[in-house]
Design an enzyme around this catalytic site. Structure first.
Site, short mmCIF file in Angstrom:
data_model
loop_
_atom_site.label_atom_id
_atom_site.label_comp_id
_atom_site.label_asym_id
_atom_site.label_seq_id
_atom_site.Cartn_x
_atom_site.Cartn_y
_atom_site.Cartn_z
N HIS A 1 69.33 46.02 61.02
CA HIS A 1 68.55 47.16 61.55
C HIS A 1 69.02 48.45 60.91
CE1 HIS A 1 71.85 48.36 64.27
NE2 HIS A 1 71.96 47.09 64.65
N HIS B 1 67.98 56.57 64.75
CA HIS B 1 66.61 57.02 64.99
C HIS B 1 66.70 58.37 65.67
CE1 HIS B 1 67.34 55.76 69.18
NE2 HIS B 1 67.84 54.65 68.68
N ASP C 1 74.16 47.97 75.62
CA ASP C 1 73.35 49.06 75.05
C ASP C 1 72.51 49.55 76.22
OD1 ASP C 1 71.56 50.72 73.79
OD2 ASP C 1 71.09 49.34 72.16
N ASP D 1 48.97 47.27 94.95
CA ASP D 1 49.47 48.35 95.82
C ASP D 1 50.84 48.88 95.43
OD1 ASP D 1 47.22 48.45 97.29
OD2 ASP D 1 48.01 47.46 99.07
N GLU E 1 77.25 52.65 69.23
CA GLU E 1 76.17 53.63 69.13
C GLU E 1 76.52 54.90 69.87
OE1 GLU E 1 72.43 52.38 70.91
OE2 GLU E 1 71.36 53.93 69.78
N TYR F 1 76.22 41.21 63.35
CA TYR F 1 75.79 40.11 64.22
C TYR F 1 75.95 38.82 63.43
CZ TYR F 1 73.75 44.42 65.87
OH TYR F 1 73.59 45.75 66.25
N ARG G 1 77.92 46.18 68.18
CA ARG G 1 77.23 47.42 67.80
C ARG G 1 77.99 48.56 68.48
NH1 ARG G 1 72.58 46.04 68.79
NH2 ARG G 1 72.04 46.86 70.83
N GLU H 1 74.31 54.11 64.88
CA GLU H 1 74.51 52.82 65.55
C GLU H 1 74.60 51.61 64.62
OE1 GLU H 1 71.02 51.37 67.73
OE2 GLU H 1 70.07 53.29 67.42
N ASP I 1 71.48 57.25 74.63
CA ASP I 1 71.40 55.90 74.05
C ASP I 1 72.80 55.54 73.56
OD1 ASP I 1 70.61 53.56 72.86
OD2 ASP I 1 69.31 54.48 71.37
N HIS J 1 63.35 56.56 71.26
CA HIS J 1 62.99 56.58 69.84
C HIS J 1 62.04 57.77 69.73
CE1 HIS J 1 63.93 52.04 69.05
NE2 HIS J 1 64.96 52.73 69.50
N1 GLY Z 1 68.54 51.21 72.84
C1 GLY Z 1 67.55 51.30 71.86
C2 GLY Z 1 68.11 51.54 70.55
O1 GLY Z 1 69.32 51.49 70.39
O2 GLY Z 1 67.44 51.87 69.64
MN MN Z 2 69.41 53.49 69.54
MN MN Z 3 70.72 51.70 71.99
#
Ligand code: GLY
Ligand code: MN
Ligand code: MN
Length: 469
Positions: free
Chosen positions: A355, A359, A261, A37, A432, A413, A430, A409, A272, A366
């Site tokens: 990473h 993006h 983030d 529900d 971004e 780490y 990070r 970004e 983001d 994304h």
């Molecule tokens: N917050 C998702 C990214 O940074 O890609």
């Molecule tokens: Mn991102």
């Molecule tokens: Mn992010």
């Protein structure tokens, strides 16, 4: 909310792209039950919303190559509206949404075969809506059964994703304005979280990750954002080294960093932002060393973001700065890993930076859009990955054009490991921001929140009370 003419213009462009004999069928997203529900908050399908601005569930858009748009939506129903809320309904929809026609969604199966009849190609988003292919097969099957009575069944099915992804990749003025506002709201939420962290610690209060998440959500919502754009990451101390960590109950400790983030979605558009800051408002020496390295990498990536550059240029620029910095500060031992070129070629930096630097961003955090340049898709070169040995196919990266939006970004780490200086252990950083490409460079949408060491420390010195709105 954009004027209906904006959506009408996008549909007209879509009609042009599918050609006079085409028909495009786009359902919105289904409602999703969370548990008994109780549903997840409803969010329209991004393609559907991009073409209609319509946020009710159980709706379909049909665009034909002659430029006509037809909506199928929930009919007016007083009893259901008492329980579930207002419905626009098919009578009001054409004027409100600048459509040519609208019908009850209950008429979909009855009307679609006639709309498809005589078209040469059916376009729909492949592999995105469970059951859509079966539904379309049913309409085509019904039409084929009537060929003896003069029906003409399309010979071709085409994926609509590619066409819409290309359209969405370059943001129009309305999209850019919404993304700007989303970026501003998210920036103010980050400032609030920074200030609350320092203030609570100064007051001797216990601060946990979820306290800061609460501040972020409060700030998003009070400025009219409908949702967080993605699950908020609030990572205290070593948790920052877990890339997909979520806000949990970790304790903020004096002398440690916090990585946030988190960002809001506004009227269908994501922002983001990541910021990393000292919980108590003052960077230690090692934290500052790595922070300034990541910031220098981000600045190099920002400088590489401009019309005519490749999507991979900002990443390559960031990696170069990070890799050199890792050698300079002793994260990497040049006696073991060699020169900067060796570090890059063998991807030795991957131990601390694993990473990509960005993006696409837009309706989806994304966002859609091919990362390969369409005209050069056939130029494939293969190589063995230096770390995994996998065979990678490289194709020329997308050439950036004004109006494309992407994140920038970089990060570092540092998990404890043999040979890694102890004073850097468990530091995760990070930074971004969101950028829109311009002819001469890029415009950052999220810089209302400070990013320099001195500016962050200054902001956190003048902290506000928790709960201030
Ligand atoms: N917050 C998702 C990214 O940074 O890609
Ligand atoms: Mn991102
Ligand atoms: Mn992010």
């Amino acid at each position: 909310m954009n004027p209906s003419s904006v959506y009408a213009r996008r549909r007209a462009l879509l009609a042009e792209k599918i050609g006079a004999g085409g028909i495009a069928i786009i359902p919105t997203a289904p409602e999703q039950q969370r548990n008994r529900d109780s549903d997840f908050p409803y969010r329209a399908d991004s393609y559907f919303y991009y073409l209609t601005g319509f946020t009710e569930p159980k709706a379909w858009l049909v665009v034909t190559g002659d430029g006509r748009s037809t909506l199928f939506c929930q009919p007016k129903d007083l009893e259901r509206e008492i329980w579930d809320g207002y419905r626009l309904g098919p009578t009001a929809a054409p004027a409100q949404l600048a459509l040519d026609a609208a019908h009850s969604v209950a008429e979909l199966d009855a009307q679609l075969p006639a709309l498809i009849d005589g078209r040469d190609a059916v376009w729909y988003p492949f592999a995105t809506h469970q059951g859509l292919e079966t539904r379309i097969d049913g309409w085509l099957g019904g039409l084929r059964a009537r060929v003896r009575y003069g029906a003409l069944c399309p010979q071709t099915q085409r994926d609509l994703c590619g066409v819409l992804d290309e359209m969405r990749l370059v943001k129009d003025a309305y999209e850019q304005a919404t993304m700007h506002r989303a970026g501003q709201i998210s920036a103010s939420a980050h400032m609030r979280a920074m200030q609350v962290a320092a203030n609570m610690l100064r007051a001797g209060q216990e601060v946990r990750e979820y306290h800061l998440e609460a501040e972020l959500l409060h700030e998003f919502r009070r400025h009219g954002s409908q949702f967080p754009a993605y699950g908020s990451i609030v990572a205290a101390g070593a948790n920052a080294c877990v890339l997909h960590y979520r806000a949990d109950r970790g304790l903020l400790r004096d002398g440690e960093l916090v990585l946030i983030d988190a960002a809001c979605e506004l009227d269908g558009y994501a922002s983001d932002i990541t910021r990393t800051f000292p919980a108590n408002g003052k960077f230690t020496g090692p934290q500052r060393t790595l922070y300034e390295l990541v910031l220098a990498a981000q600045e190099a990536a920002i400088a590489a973001t401009k019309a005519g550059a490749r999507f991979t240029d900002p990443h390559d620029a960031a990696v170069k700065v990070l890799a050199q910095g890792m050698l300079d500060v002793g994260l990497l031992d040049k006696n073991k890993v060699g020169s900067l070129d060796d570090v890059i070629e063998k991807r030795a930096y991957f131990q601390f930076y694993m990473h990509r630097t960005g993006h696409w961003i837009g309706m989806d955090v994304h966002d859609c859009g091919d990362y390969t340049e369409p005209g050069e898709i056939g130029q494939v070169s293969t190589r063995q990955d230096a770390l995994t040995g996998d065979t990678i196919k490289d194709r020329p990266a997308r050439i950036l054009r004004a109006g494309m939006a992407l994140t920038i970004e970089p990060g570092i780490y540092v998990r404890p490991a043999e040979g890694v200086p102890e004073h850097f252990h468990n530091i995760g950083i990070r930074i971004e921001d969101d950028a829109i490409v311009t002819d001469t460079g890029c415009e950052l949408l999220t810089r209302d929140v400070p990013v320099g060491v001195a500016e962050i420390e200054a902001l956190m010195r003048g902290g506000v009370e928790s709960g201030k709105s």
